[in-house]
Design an enzyme around this catalytic site. Structure first.
Site, PDB file in Angstrom:
ATOM      1  N   GLU A 156       2.699  -1.106   3.729  1.00 50.73           N
ATOM      2  CA  GLU A 156       2.392   0.714   3.761  1.00 50.73           C
ATOM      3  C   GLU A 156       3.425   1.074   4.048  1.00 50.73           C
ATOM      4  O   GLU A 156       4.785   0.961   4.097  1.00 50.73           O
ATOM      5  CB  GLU A 156       1.445   1.421   4.926  1.00 50.73           C
ATOM      6  N   HIS A 173       1.056  -1.087   0.068  1.00 54.56           N
ATOM      7  CA  HIS A 173      -0.074  -0.529  -0.026  1.00 54.56           C
ATOM      8  C   HIS A 173       0.504   1.341  -0.054  1.00 54.56           C
ATOM      9  O   HIS A 173       1.988   1.120   0.496  1.00 54.56           O
ATOM     10  CB  HIS A 173      -0.765   0.530   1.098  1.00 54.56           C
ATOM     11  N   ASP A 180      -3.107   2.602  -4.971  1.00 52.32           N
ATOM     12  CA  ASP A 180      -1.715   2.817  -3.795  1.00 52.32           C
ATOM     13  C   ASP A 180      -1.719   1.182  -4.455  1.00 52.32           C
ATOM     14  O   ASP A 180      -2.317  -0.012  -4.521  1.00 52.32           O
ATOM     15  CB  ASP A 180      -2.483   3.099  -2.676  1.00 52.32           C
ATOM     16  N   HIS A 239      -1.933  -2.648  -3.416  1.00 57.77           N
ATOM     17  CA  HIS A 239      -3.798  -2.937  -2.968  1.00 57.77           C
ATOM     18  C   HIS A 239      -4.586  -2.288  -4.208  1.00 57.77           C
ATOM     19  O   HIS A 239      -6.177  -3.173  -4.228  1.00 57.77           O
ATOM     20  CB  HIS A 239      -3.984  -1.468  -2.127  1.00 57.77           C
TER      21      HIS A 239
HETATM   22 ZN    ZN Z   1      -4.394   0.751   0.383  1.00 59.66          ZN
END
Ligand code: ZN
Length: 185
Positions: A120, A38, A169, A159
């Protein structure tokens, strides 16, 4: 960087931990077999600051920024964050289900949170990610591949791949080759 997952606890050793209340158990018998990459920045397009930690901890202040009012009360999390300088932060043990993918599907299986690990990268879709971030993510993924035998180098997706039309993303700025090189092997 040589990292190790302590499998009994699901924690990456030597990494900053900010444990989130936003998680629950994976379905019985399910081990992670997919990594979902992400991108995140808070407020959008701004890097640094305490806001990502606060979001995933459930402490994001509604008044901190106009955007925060929009997402106030959202109960989301991820397993790992890679900051712009490559620093890793862990929010949820890998054996637990973090709430990062939302409505999602991979190879016909719904609910990717059940069987994935979320990473992330602090960034934005149109801004190049930092080299240090690929190094940090690569080191973490090597440790994950070692710890969880169902994970694989060809089971790492964005994602946007598992929630197309809903999520963009980590974005076109994400350099998948750089990640592959950083993972090595
Ligand atoms: Zn995401």
């Amino acid at each position: 960087m040589n990292l190790r997952v302590h499998v009994a606890t699901g924690l990456l050793q030597g990494v900053r931990q900010v444990l989130s209340p936003h998680f629950d158990a994976r379905p019985a018998g399910v081990e992670p077999d997919l990594i979902v990459m992400h991108g995140i920045s808070l407020p959008p397009g701004q890097f640094g600051g305490p806001w990502i930690d606060k979001l995933f901890s459930g402490n994001l202040p509604r008044e901190g920024h106009p955007y925060f009012a929009e997402i106030f009360g959202m109960r989301v999390s991820t397993h790992l964050l890679v900051r712009r300088n490559g620093q890793l932060v862990q929010y949820v043990p890998f054996g637990k289900r973090a709430w990062h993918a939302g409505v999602s599907q991979y190879q016909g299986r719904d609910a990717c949170n059940d069987f994935s690990i979320g990473i992330e990268m602090e960034g934005a879709d149109e801004v190049a990610y930092e080299g240090a971030q690929y190094d940090g993510a690569g080191a973490a993924i090597r440790a994950l591949l070692e710890a969880y035998p169902k994970l694989a180098r060809d089971r790492i997706v964005g994602h946007s791949d598992v929630a197309p039309g809903r999520k963009t993303d980590p974005g076109p700025s994400f350099d998948w080759d750089a990640l592959r090189i950083a993972i090595g092997g």
